[in-house]
Enzyme design. Sequence first.
Site, PDB file in Angstrom:
ATOM      1  N   LYS A   1       2.537 -16.147   9.146  1.00 19.50           N
ATOM      2  CA  LYS A   1       2.903 -14.767   8.837  1.00 19.50           C
ATOM      3  C   LYS A   1       1.633 -13.930   8.771  1.00 19.50           C
ATOM      4  O   LYS A   1       0.691 -14.267   8.056  1.00 19.50           O
ATOM      5  CB  LYS A   1       3.620 -14.701   7.493  1.00 19.50           C
ATOM      6  CG  LYS A   1       3.966 -13.273   7.070  1.00 19.50           C
ATOM      7  CD  LYS A   1       4.817 -13.254   5.828  1.00 19.50           C
ATOM      8  CE  LYS A   1       4.050 -13.110   4.545  1.00 19.50           C
ATOM      9  NZ  LYS A   1       3.529 -11.773   4.271  1.00 19.50           N
TER      10      LYS A   1
ATOM     11  N   ASP B   1       4.712  -9.205   9.420  1.00 24.06           N
ATOM     12  CA  ASP B   1       5.337  -8.641   8.212  1.00 24.06           C
ATOM     13  C   ASP B   1       4.746  -7.274   7.906  1.00 24.06           C
ATOM     14  O   ASP B   1       3.869  -7.149   7.053  1.00 24.06           O
ATOM     15  CB  ASP B   1       5.066  -9.653   7.074  1.00 24.06           C
ATOM     16  CG  ASP B   1       5.653  -9.230   5.744  1.00 24.06           C
ATOM     17  OD1 ASP B   1       6.577  -8.401   5.729  1.00 24.06           O
ATOM     18  OD2 ASP B   1       5.185  -9.747   4.709  1.00 24.06           O
TER      19      ASP B   1
ATOM     20  N   LYS C   1       6.883  -4.408   7.562  1.00 17.64           N
ATOM     21  CA  LYS C   1       7.904  -3.673   6.780  1.00 17.64           C
ATOM     22  C   LYS C   1       7.979  -2.193   7.175  1.00 17.64           C
ATOM     23  O   LYS C   1       7.723  -1.303   6.341  1.00 17.64           O
ATOM     24  CB  LYS C   1       7.606  -3.781   5.282  1.00 17.64           C
ATOM     25  CG  LYS C   1       7.554  -5.207   4.751  1.00 17.64           C
ATOM     26  CD  LYS C   1       7.352  -5.220   3.254  1.00 17.64           C
ATOM     27  CE  LYS C   1       7.285  -6.596   2.675  1.00 17.64           C
ATOM     28  NZ  LYS C   1       6.032  -7.341   2.965  1.00 17.64           N
TER      29      LYS C   1
ATOM     30  N   ASP D   1      10.406   4.481   8.551  1.00 12.79           N
ATOM     31  CA  ASP D   1      10.066   5.848   8.965  1.00 12.79           C
ATOM     32  C   ASP D   1      11.292   6.417   9.668  1.00 12.79           C
ATOM     33  O   ASP D   1      12.352   5.789   9.658  1.00 12.79           O
ATOM     34  CB  ASP D   1       8.825   5.824   9.890  1.00 12.79           C
ATOM     35  CG  ASP D   1       8.025   7.117   9.826  1.00 12.79           C
ATOM     36  OD1 ASP D   1       8.651   8.204   9.831  1.00 12.79           O
ATOM     37  OD2 ASP D   1       6.790   7.056   9.771  1.00 12.79           O
TER      38      ASP D   1
ATOM     39  N   THR E   1      10.440  -7.857  -4.194  1.00 14.19           N
ATOM     40  CA  THR E   1      10.519  -8.695  -5.405  1.00 14.19           C
ATOM     41  C   THR E   1       9.696  -8.088  -6.544  1.00 14.19           C
ATOM     42  O   THR E   1       9.861  -8.473  -7.693  1.00 14.19           O
ATOM     43  CB  THR E   1      10.039 -10.134  -5.113  1.00 14.19           C
ATOM     44  OG1 THR E   1       8.881 -10.072  -4.302  1.00 14.19           O
ATOM     45  CG2 THR E   1      11.099 -10.933  -4.411  1.00 14.19           C
TER      46      THR E   1
ATOM     47  N   ARG F   1      -0.211 -18.967  -0.991  1.00 14.58           N
ATOM     48  CA  ARG F   1      -1.279 -19.582  -1.796  1.00 14.58           C
ATOM     49  C   ARG F   1      -1.177 -21.083  -2.026  1.00 14.58           C
ATOM     50  O   ARG F   1      -2.215 -21.750  -2.028  1.00 14.58           O
ATOM     51  CB  ARG F   1      -1.418 -18.820  -3.121  1.00 14.58           C
ATOM     52  CG  ARG F   1      -2.077 -17.456  -2.914  1.00 14.58           C
ATOM     53  CD  ARG F   1      -1.791 -16.502  -4.039  1.00 14.58           C
ATOM     54  NE  ARG F   1      -0.394 -16.113  -4.070  1.00 14.58           N
ATOM     55  CZ  ARG F   1       0.111 -15.257  -4.942  1.00 14.58           C
ATOM     56  NH1 ARG F   1      -0.657 -14.714  -5.861  1.00 14.58           N
ATOM     57  NH2 ARG F   1       1.383 -14.925  -4.899  1.00 14.58           N
TER      58      ARG F   1
HETATM   59  O1  C5P Z   1       1.127 -16.783  -1.919  1.00 10.88           O
HETATM   60  P1  C5P Z   1       2.602 -16.703  -1.902  1.00 10.88           P
HETATM   61  O2  C5P Z   1       3.291 -17.992  -1.496  1.00 10.88           O
HETATM   62  O3  C5P Z   1       3.193 -16.106  -3.154  1.00 10.88           O
HETATM   63  O4  C5P Z   1       2.875 -15.683  -0.703  1.00 10.88           O
HETATM   64  C1  C5P Z   1       4.130 -15.215  -0.363  1.00 10.88           C
HETATM   65  C2  C5P Z   1       4.031 -14.249   0.771  1.00 10.88           C
HETATM   66  O5  C5P Z   1       5.297 -13.638   0.950  1.00 10.88           O
HETATM   67  C3  C5P Z   1       3.044 -13.112   0.535  1.00 10.88           C
HETATM   68  O6  C5P Z   1       2.485 -12.778   1.819  1.00 10.88           O
HETATM   69  C4  C5P Z   1       3.901 -11.992   0.023  1.00 10.88           C
HETATM   70  O7  C5P Z   1       3.394 -10.724   0.342  1.00 10.88           O
HETATM   71  C5  C5P Z   1       5.188 -12.229   0.785  1.00 10.88           C
HETATM   72  N1  C5P Z   1       6.393 -11.663   0.204  1.00 10.88           N
HETATM   73  C6  C5P Z   1       6.844 -11.954  -1.070  1.00 10.88           C
HETATM   74  N2  C5P Z   1       7.994 -11.386  -1.543  1.00 10.88           N
HETATM   75  C7  C5P Z   1       8.696 -10.553  -0.766  1.00 10.88           C
HETATM   76  C8  C5P Z   1       8.262 -10.263   0.521  1.00 10.88           C
HETATM   77  C9  C5P Z   1       7.086 -10.843   0.981  1.00 10.88           C
HETATM   78  O8  C5P Z   1       6.222 -12.725  -1.778  1.00 10.88           O
HETATM   79  N3  C5P Z   1       9.824 -10.049  -1.214  1.00 10.88           N
END
Ligand code: C5P
Length: 240
Positions: A33, A60, A62, A65, A125, A217
Amino acid sequence: MNNQPIIALDFPDRLSMSHFFTFFPKQEKLFVKVGMELFYKEGPQVVEQLIDQGHSVFLDLKLHDIPHTVYRAMRNLGKLGVSITNVHASGGIEMMRAAKEGLLEGAQESGKKERPKLIAVTQLTSTSEEMMQKEQKIPLGLLECVLSYAQLTAKAGLDGVVCSALEAKDIHSQTHPDFICLTPGIRLIEDNNGDQKRVVTPDQARALTANYIVVGRPITKAQQPYEKYQQINQLWNGEK
Ligand code: C5P
């Protein structure tokens, strides 16, 4: 639908991304991603580079517009050969339809055989029910709003939504079984949750009918990223 976990490449630049890839075997084809941070630093070239290397990309960005602008922007993203990209469902049905039209036109021009998938963000979220009601003036419960946006997204002909795995069963029952629920917020029991609040393990996500998982992460900050990736992949695919 079982497939590879999508690795969130939340890196500041191409150099740190390239360093991360040194932990993986060269021949390993990944699903990654690319988000705003990397895209706005390195531009479309970073996406083209990943695709040239044989990886699949969920871009990603998003988009949100007016329909015409989103249509034009999506045509450009479609030409990059991405596998999945997204918009905000709150942009409305007309905007979502325009996005899909642009994306498919762009993809056709790029000559890529695989049809890119377009999904929508319902409520971020990071938005709480209280914020949604007080700031956006939406007088619904959060889940009710997510389900309503998911139905609007299905009506617009998009492929699915980004959501919590905990919402996937309700979303599937309110849309259709093939509707994609792409779910971040994935952790192993031993992981630190970071800023994610409602987390599930990869095997729980599968049981909850998620169609794709996005993991950042837990893999990117691991001591041994490839080993962690394999562990998550096996759990996600029910092999462990
Ligand atoms: O590091 P982690 O596993 O929390 O990363 C989750 C990824 O998913 C990040 O790039 C975050 O921006 C993305 N994301 C999220 N919740 C959403 C949409 C995207 O955590 N609703």
